[in-house]
Design a protein around this motif. Sequence first.
Motif, short mmCIF file in Angstrom:
data_model
loop_
_atom_site.label_atom_id
_atom_site.label_comp_id
_atom_site.label_asym_id
_atom_site.label_seq_id
_atom_site.Cartn_x
_atom_site.Cartn_y
_atom_site.Cartn_z
N PRO A 178 -25.36 -10.53 104.97
CA PRO A 178 -26.27 -9.75 104.12
C PRO A 178 -25.73 -8.36 103.78
CG PRO A 178 -27.48 -10.76 105.91
CD PRO A 178 -26.04 -10.96 106.20
N TYR A 233 -23.02 -8.53 101.19
CA TYR A 233 -23.62 -8.72 99.86
C TYR A 233 -24.16 -7.39 99.34
CZ TYR A 233 -27.03 -10.09 96.34
OH TYR A 233 -27.75 -10.19 95.19
N ALA A 234 -24.90 -6.70 100.22
CA ALA A 234 -25.50 -5.44 99.79
C ALA A 234 -24.44 -4.46 99.33
CB ALA A 234 -26.32 -4.85 100.94
N LYS A 280 -22.83 -4.66 95.79
CA LYS A 280 -23.56 -4.20 94.61
C LYS A 280 -23.12 -2.82 94.21
CE LYS A 280 -26.78 -7.37 94.07
NZ LYS A 280 -27.08 -7.85 92.74
N THR A 304 -24.10 -0.90 92.03
CA THR A 304 -25.14 0.05 91.62
C THR A 304 -25.94 0.61 92.79
OG1 THR A 304 -26.71 -1.75 91.36
CG2 THR A 304 -25.43 -1.11 89.41
N LEU A 305 -25.62 0.19 93.96
CA LEU A 305 -26.41 0.63 95.11
C LEU A 305 -26.23 2.12 95.36
CD1 LEU A 305 -28.18 -0.52 97.48
CD2 LEU A 305 -26.08 -0.49 98.81
N ASN A 333 -36.13 -11.68 92.10
CA ASN A 333 -35.93 -10.39 92.76
C ASN A 333 -34.65 -10.44 93.59
OD1 ASN A 333 -36.41 -11.67 95.20
ND2 ASN A 333 -38.55 -11.03 95.28
N GLU A 334 -34.30 -9.30 94.18
CA GLU A 334 -33.01 -9.22 94.85
C GLU A 334 -32.85 -10.22 95.97
OE1 GLU A 334 -30.50 -7.68 93.99
OE2 GLU A 334 -31.09 -6.04 92.69
N LEU A 335 -33.87 -10.32 96.83
CA LEU A 335 -33.75 -11.23 97.96
C LEU A 335 -33.57 -12.67 97.50
CD1 LEU A 335 -36.36 -9.85 100.54
CD2 LEU A 335 -33.88 -9.82 100.68
N PHE A 364 -30.15 -13.25 96.35
CA PHE A 364 -29.22 -13.37 97.46
C PHE A 364 -29.23 -14.78 98.03
CE2 PHE A 364 -26.65 -12.51 100.95
CZ PHE A 364 -27.29 -12.76 102.15
N PHE A 365 -30.43 -15.24 98.38
CA PHE A 365 -30.50 -16.51 99.07
C PHE A 365 -30.23 -17.71 98.17
CE2 PHE A 365 -31.46 -15.44 103.30
CZ PHE A 365 -32.27 -14.31 103.30
N ARG A 376 -34.20 5.02 91.88
CA ARG A 376 -33.15 4.02 92.09
C ARG A 376 -33.20 3.45 93.50
NH1 ARG A 376 -28.43 4.26 88.73
NH2 ARG A 376 -27.23 3.75 90.59
N HIS A 429 -34.00 -0.52 94.79
CA HIS A 429 -33.08 -1.34 95.58
C HIS A 429 -33.60 -1.64 96.97
CE1 HIS A 429 -30.16 -0.10 92.46
NE2 HIS A 429 -29.53 -1.19 92.81
N GLN A 435 -34.96 -3.95 98.49
CA GLN A 435 -34.65 -5.23 99.11
C GLN A 435 -33.21 -5.29 99.59
OE1 GLN A 435 -35.85 -7.95 96.04
NE2 GLN A 435 -37.83 -8.27 97.01
N ILE A 436 -32.35 -4.61 98.84
CA ILE A 436 -30.96 -4.57 99.27
C ILE A 436 -30.85 -3.82 100.59
CG2 ILE A 436 -28.63 -3.89 98.63
CD1 ILE A 436 -29.47 -5.84 96.70
N TYR A 437 -31.60 -2.72 100.64
CA TYR A 437 -31.55 -1.96 101.89
C TYR A 437 -32.05 -2.79 103.05
CZ TYR A 437 -30.53 2.23 99.19
OH TYR A 437 -29.95 3.15 98.36
N LEU A 472 -31.59 -5.90 103.44
CA LEU A 472 -30.49 -6.75 103.88
C LEU A 472 -29.51 -5.99 104.77
CD1 LEU A 472 -29.66 -8.73 100.61
CD2 LEU A 472 -30.73 -9.59 102.68
N LEU A 473 -29.46 -4.68 104.52
CA LEU A 473 -28.53 -3.87 105.30
C LEU A 473 -29.08 -3.52 106.68
CD1 LEU A 473 -27.18 -1.29 102.70
CD2 LEU A 473 -25.81 -2.82 104.11
#
Lengths: 305, 571, 312
Positions: free
Chosen positions: A98, A101-102, A105, A107-108, A183-185, A188-189, C19, C23, C25-27, C29-30
Motif C-alpha cells: 500500500p 502505491y501511495a 502517486k 500528485t500526493l 475512489n482511491e481505495l 487501489f484494490f 489537496r 488524498h 485515502q492515500i494517506y 494506505l500509508l
Amino acid sequence: MEATVVHQSKADKTINAVNIILLSLVLLITLYPLYFVLIASVSDAYETAKGNVFLLPKGFSLEAYANAFKESRIWVGYRNTIFYTVVGTFFSLILTIPSAYALSKRTLPGRSVISIFFLIPMYFNGGLIPTYLVMKQLNMVNQWYSLIFIGASSVFNMIVTRVYFQSNIPEELYESARIDGANELCTFFRIALPLVMPIIAVMTLFFAVQRWNEYFNALIYITKNNYLPLQIVLRSILLNSQTALQTIDTSSMDMEAIKNAARLFYMAETMKYALIVISSAPLLIAYPFVQKHFVKGMMIGAVKG
Amino acid sequence: MKKPITLFLVLALLLFSTSALAAYNDYTDYAQFPLVKEGDELTVSVVTNRSEQYGKDPEDQWFWIWSEYATGIDFDVNQILSTAMDERKSLMFASGDLPDLLFGIPLSTSELVRYGQAEGLLLDLTDYITPEIMPHLCNWIEAYPESIAYCTTPDGKIYTLPGYSDFYIQGDGFCLMELNTEWLAEAGLETPATLDEFTDMLYTFKEMHPDIYPLGGGAKTPLNDPRNFLLNAFGYLWPELQDTVNSIGNLPSIRNGEVVIPAYDDTFVEFLKLMNQYYTDGLISPDFFTTDLTTAYSQLAEDAVGAYPGITYHALLEKEEFSKWVDISPLTSEWNDTAQVGTLNKFKFGYVSLSAAVDPDKIETIMRYLDYFYSDLGGMYLWCGPSATSSDTLGIIGGYMVTDENSYVWVDTEGNQIDSTAFMYGDAGNIAHGFGNRSHPLENKEAFEAGVTNRPEMRSYYYNKDNILPYSYDPNFGSGAHLLNVHKYVEPYRAESFPMIVYYDEDTTLAIDELRSILDPYIESEVAKFITGVRDLSEFEKYQQELEDMGVQELLGYYKEAYKNYLEAKD
Amino acid sequence: MFNANSKTSRLHEKTLARRVADHWQIYLLLLPAVIYIFLFYYLPMHGLQIAFRDYRVSKGVWGSEWVGLKYFVKFFHHPQCWKIIRNTIVISLYTLATFPLSIIAALMINDLRSMKFKRAVQMVTYAPHFISIVVVCSMITLFMNQSTGLINNVIEMLGGSRVNFLGTASYFAHIYVWSGVWQDLGWSTIIYIATLSGVSPELHEAAYMDGANKLQITWHVNVPSILPTIVIMLIMSCGRILTVGFEKIYLLQNSLNLDVSQVISTYTYELGLLGGQYSYATAIGLLNTIANVLMLIIVNAIAKRVSDVALW
C-alpha cells in the motif's frame, strides 16, 4: 516470452546460440558447488576435509541427517519458522505494497517528505542497545509474535515496488477510473493490485526467504526455547558439534563420553552441509510451485500491458 | 515453575519414599535447607547458560528441580545458548536488564571491573561471606585462601564467587606436543630434549615421508597450534589460563625473570627464523594459516603427522592408535637453559554473580543457597549429580553408579545407561563449571577417615561408603593414557610465571584493551608474514619500531607494574 | 513536488489543505508503514547520541556525559584507520563494479526461447542465495586450499603450479567479490526479470517487423523498460558504498590477509558487541552512515538530472 516470429536472421541465430552457451556455463559453475553440498552431506568428514570428494560421495553415510533429526528441537524450529514466515510475510506485504502505491502517486502532497521519512531510518539506525530497550518497552521481546513484527519492513523493497507501480500503470488508467467514479481505495484494490501481480509475487518471495533465514534478530530478541526459529536451532546443533571437545572437562569424563564427543566433532563438518540441505530444502522444493504463479502473474501483466 | 512439576514431584516422592527408605544412604547434609518457610514464597530470576549439545529446558533439568525441592525457592530460569553468550551478555549489561542471579555467565577480570566496579551493576558480596550466612564457603576459603583474592577487584570488593578444579592428576594444558613413537623408532631416534634435536627429528621424518608435513596443527586451531610449544623453548613462560594461548607471542610472559611481550622481544626473531625455516622446508604445511581443527585431525587420523601439538586421543579413539602418541617434555635450546612450562591455572572465578538491583530481602537466601555448593556434597551435585543410592534423585533420574571395575556409569530411572556428559552438562550443575567446591572432601570427617583422598574417590564414597574404590587412571583409555603421560612428562616442569589472574583498575583496563585491539591484529599479520617469507626477517628491527609507534612500550609498562605488585604482595 | 505557485492556472489552484483532504485515502494506505517505522525506527533513534556521549549503562543514554566529537577524533587517530577505510572502499567499489552482470544475465535469461531451459537456469541460479554464508566460506576454503584444493588440482593437471589463494593478500578481494557474484547473481536478476515480463510482446513484434535483430531489440526495447529499476538499484547500491557486511569477511579472514580484510564493520563489531565500547562503535557507525548518505544524495541528484527517476 515465446517469440511469434517464425524466421530468424543469421545474426539472431548466433546471438541465441551464444546466449545458450554462456548461460549453460553459468548453470554448470553455479550448479557444481550446490551439488557438492549435497554429496558432502553424506560423505565421510575426513575425506571431505582432505579434498577427496569430487563427483561422488566418499564413505556414504546418512549419519549427519539422523543426528540432526534426532533432536526434537528441529521440529519445533520448523514449526516456528513456518509460522513466522507465513504470517510475517503477510504482515510485511501489508506494510510495503500500500505504501509503495501511495508513494507512486505523483500528485500526493508531501510525497518527497514522506519518502525521506522512510529513507532516513535505512541509514541512521539508533543502534542495537536503544533499539533493544525500545523493543522491551513495546513488549516485543521474547514473545510469540516478536519475530513477526521485528524486521518486517524493508524500505528497499518498498522503493522497488513503487518504481514498478510507476512504470507499469499509466496515468490514463487512473484518469479513466476517476471518471468512472471510483475512489482511491477502490482504484487501489480493484485496478492497481491485479496489474502488479509479478512484483507482489517477487516481494512475497523476498520477504519469505528473508524470514526463513532470519538469524540475528532471533539471537537478540528470543531466549525462550519454544519460540526459537529453525536457523538458530540448526546453528546451535552445528556449533555444539564443532565445540564438542573444547567445552568439556575431559579429564573427568569416561571413554564412552569422550568417544561420543569426538564422534560429534568429527561429524560436525558433514553436519554443516546436511544442515544446509535441511534448512533450504523446503524453500527450494516450494519454489517451483511459486514460480508457476510467477509466470502466471507475468502472463497477466503482459496481456494487460 | 509449573504446577504439574510440583504435582509430579509429590507423587514421585510418595512412590519412592518407601523404596528409598530401604536403600537410604542419607548424605543429604543440607541442614540449612529449606530456605523458605512453609507458606512463604520467594522467586529468584536466574540467567544461566545452555550447552548447545546437552542443554535441556530448565523444567526438565534435575539441577533446578532439586534446587527448588531442597530450598523452597521458586527459580525463574532463562537460558542463553553458549554460542550467543558474548552478544547476549553484552546486551544484558548494556541495557541493564539483569536477573537476580547470574549462574554460569562467565565474566572476565575486565568485565568484573567494568560492570561491577565502574558501572555498579553487580552486587558486592563481601558482607555476605560470613560464617553465619556462608559457613561452607568460609571453610573452603581457609583451604584455598588465594581464591578469594582472585575474586577481589581493585576497589576491594567481591563481585563473584570462586571455584577451584582439583580432580586428581592435572593433565591438561595448551603447550602440549605429542610424538609419534612409531616413527621415532623407525628413525632410530631418541626423544628430543633440545630444540635442535626436535628440528633434526622433523627433518628425518620428512626424509622418511617426503609427501607429508611432519609437524601438524594449524593457526586456525589455537589449542593445536605448534607455535605455543616452540615459543616455550626460547625461554618464554606464561600461565596457561582457560582460553588464552600465546601462539603469536602477544601475551605478557616472563623470560629470565623479566616481564616481556614475546612478539616485541629481541629473541623473538630467532623464533621467527625457526618458523620460517619450517615453512620453507616443508616441515609445516603451506596451508598452516588456514588449517582448522577438522583438517588437522584428518591428517592425524591418516597417520600423516610425526609431531602433533594437541590432545591426540580426541581424534584417535582406538587404543592401537592413540597409544603410540606420547607427550614430550618442554625443550631447552640455545637461548634457554631450563626446560620449563607455565603453571596451569586451576582457580576459576566469574561464573556466579548477583545483580546490584536485586531485592535486598532476597540476597541472604540466595547466598545461603549458593553456599551449599561449597560443601562436599554440594560440589558433587554440581559436578555429577546424585548417586543412584541417594534419595536426591527424586525419582526423575537414575543417578550414577560405580561398577565393580571401578567405572562410573550414569543411568536413568530404569537402570539403563545414559550418556554421562549429557547428564553432567545437561542435568547436573556444570553449567557453572567454574564455581563451587570441585576438590576432594574438606569437611566430611567420615570420608576422611574412610580414606578418601581425591574427588573421584569421594564420588565412590557417596555411592557406597562401605566400598570406596581407589581411583587410578587406566592407560587403556585415551583420557587415562594422556593424563598419565602429561603427569610424567610435563607436570615436573611447571614453573612460576607471569601471574595468572590480574586485575587492572578501570582506566588501565580500558587502556590495555585499546592497545591490544590495535597491537594484536598487527602482530598476528606481521608474524604470519615473517613466517611465510612475505616480509623479510631483516626487517625485524623496523617491525619492533612499528610496534613502539603503536604503543607497545606503554602496554609493557602496565604489565611490568602488575608483576611488580604481584611480587611485592607475595612477600 | 508540491509547489504553491504551480504553472496551473490560478482558477484551478487548490489550497494545500484541500489537496491533503482529497488524498485522505492515500494517506490511509500509508498509515501502517508510517506507524511501524515510527515505533520501530524513530523511537530508538535518540540512541544515536551515544556517539557523542560517554555511554554508561548506569546513567542511561540521557544521563551519560557529553563528550562531543571525542570518539570521532579517536577513530582518526587509530593507526590502522585509513587502512580500514581503504579496505572497505576497495571491496565495496569492486562489488559495485559487478552491478551490470545481473542486468546482463537478466536480459539473457529473458531472451531464452525454451521455457524448460529458462526455468532450469532460474532455479539453479537462485539456489545459492539460500546457502548460508558459513557453508559458502567453508567451500571456498576447501576448494582453494593449496595442498588439496580442487582448483589447484585442476591447475596442476593443466601443467601449472599450485597457488596459495587464501594465503595471498592480493587475492582476497577477488575471492570475496566473485564468490558473492556466485551467490547473488541469480537472485538479483529476479527484479529485472519481473519487470521485463511486463514488456508487451507487441513491441517486440513491431520491432521485428521493422527488421531489428535481437541485440537491437534488447538495447532499444528491453533496456529502456527496466531503466527506472536499474537507476533505483544503482542509487541504492551507491548509498551503501561504505557498507561491507561483516559476517563473510570475518569468516574469510586469516592471519595472512588481515592487511586487506579488516573493514569498518568487523572493527565496530569487535569494539561494540564484544568489547563493550558502545560510544566509540556508534561514533564510527555514524561516520560510516554520513559518508554513505552524502554519496546517496550526490548520486540521487545526478540521477534526477539525467533521468526522470530518483529516490526522492
